[in-house]
Enzyme design. Structure first.
Site, short mmCIF file in Angstrom:
data_model
loop_
_atom_site.label_atom_id
_atom_site.label_comp_id
_atom_site.label_asym_id
_atom_site.label_seq_id
_atom_site.Cartn_x
_atom_site.Cartn_y
_atom_site.Cartn_z
N CYS A 1 0.81 -1.23 0.00
CA CYS A 1 0.00 0.00 0.00
C CYS A 1 0.84 1.27 0.00
O CYS A 1 0.31 2.37 -0.21
CB CYS A 1 -0.93 0.03 1.20
SG CYS A 1 -2.30 -1.10 1.02
N1 CO8 Z 1 -20.16 -9.50 7.58
C1 CO8 Z 1 -20.65 -9.69 8.84
N2 CO8 Z 1 -19.86 -9.96 9.90
C2 CO8 Z 1 -18.54 -10.07 9.69
C3 CO8 Z 1 -17.95 -9.91 8.41
C4 CO8 Z 1 -18.83 -9.61 7.33
N3 CO8 Z 1 -18.37 -9.44 6.08
N4 CO8 Z 1 -16.64 -10.05 8.51
C5 CO8 Z 1 -16.36 -10.32 9.80
N5 CO8 Z 1 -17.52 -10.34 10.54
C6 CO8 Z 1 -17.68 -10.59 11.98
C7 CO8 Z 1 -16.51 -11.38 12.54
O1 CO8 Z 1 -16.73 -12.76 12.40
C8 CO8 Z 1 -16.49 -10.93 13.99
O2 CO8 Z 1 -17.45 -11.67 14.71
P1 CO8 Z 1 -17.18 -12.05 16.27
O3 CO8 Z 1 -17.05 -10.74 16.99
O4 CO8 Z 1 -18.39 -12.84 16.63
O5 CO8 Z 1 -15.90 -12.83 16.28
C9 CO8 Z 1 -16.98 -9.48 13.95
O6 CO8 Z 1 -17.66 -9.34 12.68
C10 CO8 Z 1 -15.84 -8.47 14.03
O7 CO8 Z 1 -14.82 -8.83 13.05
P2 CO8 Z 1 -13.42 -8.10 12.97
O8 CO8 Z 1 -12.79 -8.08 14.33
O9 CO8 Z 1 -12.63 -8.69 11.85
O10 CO8 Z 1 -13.90 -6.62 12.53
P3 CO8 Z 1 -13.18 -5.25 12.64
O11 CO8 Z 1 -14.06 -4.34 13.40
O12 CO8 Z 1 -11.76 -5.35 13.08
O13 CO8 Z 1 -13.18 -4.75 11.10
C11 CO8 Z 1 -11.64 -4.56 9.24
C12 CO8 Z 1 -12.50 -5.50 10.11
C13 CO8 Z 1 -12.57 -3.67 8.44
C14 CO8 Z 1 -10.81 -5.42 8.29
C15 CO8 Z 1 -10.74 -3.68 10.12
O14 CO8 Z 1 -10.09 -4.46 11.09
C16 CO8 Z 1 -9.69 -2.92 9.33
O15 CO8 Z 1 -9.97 -2.18 8.43
N6 CO8 Z 1 -8.41 -3.07 9.73
C17 CO8 Z 1 -7.31 -2.40 9.07
C18 CO8 Z 1 -7.05 -3.06 7.78
C19 CO8 Z 1 -5.92 -2.43 7.01
O16 CO8 Z 1 -5.62 -1.27 7.08
N7 CO8 Z 1 -5.28 -3.25 6.25
C20 CO8 Z 1 -4.26 -2.81 5.40
C21 CO8 Z 1 -4.36 -3.61 4.18
S1 CO8 Z 1 -3.77 -2.79 2.83
C22 CO8 Z 1 -2.25 -3.44 2.34
O17 CO8 Z 1 -1.21 -3.01 2.70
C23 CO8 Z 1 -2.28 -4.62 1.45
C24 CO8 Z 1 -1.73 -4.30 0.08
C25 CO8 Z 1 -2.13 -5.34 -0.89
C26 CO8 Z 1 -3.35 -4.93 -1.67
C27 CO8 Z 1 -3.78 -5.86 -2.73
C28 CO8 Z 1 -4.50 -7.07 -2.30
C29 CO8 Z 1 -5.80 -7.40 -2.89
#
Ligand code: CO8
Length: 389
Positions: free
Chosen positions: A172
């Site tokens: 990223c």
């Molecule tokens: N729908 C419904 N519920 C869901 C879903 C969904 N789609 N997904 C997860 N849940 C549930 C989970 O099972 C969990 O349930 P429980 O509490 O019962 O265990 C609950 O929702 C909460 O899940 P999370 O803890 O995972 O949720 P978060 O609040 O942490 O949100 C995010 C998830 C949005 C992913 C968040 O953590 C986030 O944005 N984090 C930062 C991510 C980030 O910045 N990443 C950087 C990546 S970019 C990079 O550098 C990669 C480059 C490569 C790119 C090219 C690749 C394609």
């Protein structure tokens, strides 16, 4: 064609300042877009099919039942409402769930180069720059469609640029690492005009069958023209300082490489696509990036509270809210920290550049701002800029 990188300084000795600026930017946005509603409908149809087809194995405990995704979760957790993609129909077909991009002959332009060229042309036009006067092309993106010939050289050829080009990948942070590299060429007098092109076809390495991450990414291409102040157009952005940082982390990973192949259909190969521990990324990256920005502002003797605008990496609305608050000293509004995540999704290295491209024309001479990326590696980059006119 020239292949060395020090010809520019030789051509015009003494006329360059060695002071890098951003002359212009360009943006290509794919026509097709997938809303959260469309995405979730297709994902949930896939889940139902999976659970139906594996009903006996699920009942016997041999296969895990999958769970529905939800529009509400996606929007609340990430701030994303839609994403642009290069190949919509197969992605939302529950039987396919990945892009299908036709192979092209070797004498056709590759798809990454094609969208890179579209963004680059816009940047060149906005700067009034003849491609012949550009010295280098850096193709900086989180995934490359082949190892060689470099996409950058293909873009260079398509635009008719003399000089040199190469690909670079810092997930990223590719675009900000590209900007600093381009700025360093200018500072050293090795180039007077460098295109940093970021074609991000993230849909190819996103696991559209993974509930935790299927909503995150979108496709786009951006271009940034970094030049010596001596040749830049009147309207440009002075680069006040650039800073890069990497800290190893396993929390964002993609094991795809030339020694293996990705099979999205096979659960055992899911690690050949994007995987992350989103919560950990959130918790660890926010303080790291906020501190990096504050330290760099101090080094450059800039008051962070006086920054007019932050063009932050577009991964998560909550992360940006927290980082902006720590930097500006108050909750940032949309004008101070613009969001493109809602309609573009996370476009990897292109996100902060899209925000800059779409929301910078209104700033006034002397206004200072920050382009900032962060992501896998971990990697982070800051580019402090000031409007020159
Ligand atoms: N729908 C419904 N519920 C869901 C879903 C969904 N789609 N997904 C997860 N849940 C549930 C989970 O099972 C969990 O349930 P429980 O509490 O019962 O265990 C609950 O929702 C909460 O899940 P999370 O803890 O995972 O949720 P978060 O609040 O942490 O949100 C995010 C998830 C949005 C992913 C968040 O953590 C986030 O944005 N984090 C930062 C991510 C980030 O910045 N990443 C950087 C990546 S970019 C990079 O550098 C990669 C480059 C490569 C790119 C090219 C690749 C394609």
């Amino acid at each position: 064609m020239q292949t060395t990188q020090d010809t520019t300084a030789e051509k015009s000795p003494g006329s360059l300042t060695g002071r890098p600026v951003i002359s212009s930017t360009g943006l290509f946005t794919p026509e097709e877009s997938i809303t959260n509603e469309e995405l979730v409908e297709s994902f949930n149809a896939f889940v139902d099919l999976h659970n139906e087809r594996n009903a006996d194995a699920i009942a016997a405990g041999a296969v895990e039942a999958l769970h529905h995704s939800s529009v509400e979760f996606i929007e609340k957790a990430s701030g994303i409402k839609a994403r642009h993609v290069m190949s919509k129909a197969p992605i939302i077909d529950p039987e396919t769930m990945c892009p299908r991009l036709d192979d092209r002959d070797n004498d056709e332009i590759s798809i990454m180069a094609e969208i890179g060229v579209l963004a680059a042309r816009q940047a060149l036009e906005r700067a009034g720059r003849d491609p012949k006067d550009v010295d280098a092309v850096l193709c900086a993106a989180s995934n490359m469609q082949r190892p060689y010939p470099a996409m950058a050289i293909e873009i260079q050829e398509a635009l008719g640029i003399e000089g040199f080009g190469f690909d670079m990948n810092v997930a990223c942070s590719s675009a900000t690492f590209g900007i600093q590299t381009a700025a360093d060429y200018v500072r050293a007098g090795n180039a007077k005009s460098v295109l940093v092109v970021s074609p991000e076809i993230t849909s190819g390495h996103l696991n559209w069958r993974d509930r935790d991450s299927h909503f995150i990414f979108g496709d786009v291409a951006t271009a940034v023209l970094v030049e010596d102040a001596a040749v830049a157009p009147h309207q440009h952005w002075d680069i006040l300082g650039t800073k890069l940082k990497t800290v190893f982390s396993n929390n964002i990973r993609n094991n795809f490489g030339f020694l293996n192949r990705a099979h999205p259909e096979s659960a055992g190969d899911a690690d050949k696509l994007f995987v992350q521990e989103g919560r950990k990324v959130f918790k660890e990256v926010v303080p790291m990036v906020a501190q990096m920005i504050l330290d760099e502002a101090e080094r450059l003797e800039l008051n962070p509270h006086a920054l007019r605008r932050l063009w932050l990496h577009q991964a998560n609305a909550g992360m940006n809210r927290l980082i902006a608050q720590r930097v500006l000293g108050h909750e940032a509004n949309e004008d101070e920290s613009p969001t493109v995540l809602d309609t573009y999704g996370n476009t990897s290295s292109a996100g902060s550049i899209i925000a800059f491209h779409l929301s910078s024309d209104d700033l006034k001479k002397g206004d200072t701002g920050l382009i900032c990326s962060f992501g896998a590696g971990y990697s982070a980059g800051t580019v402090f800029v000031q409007k020159a006119a």
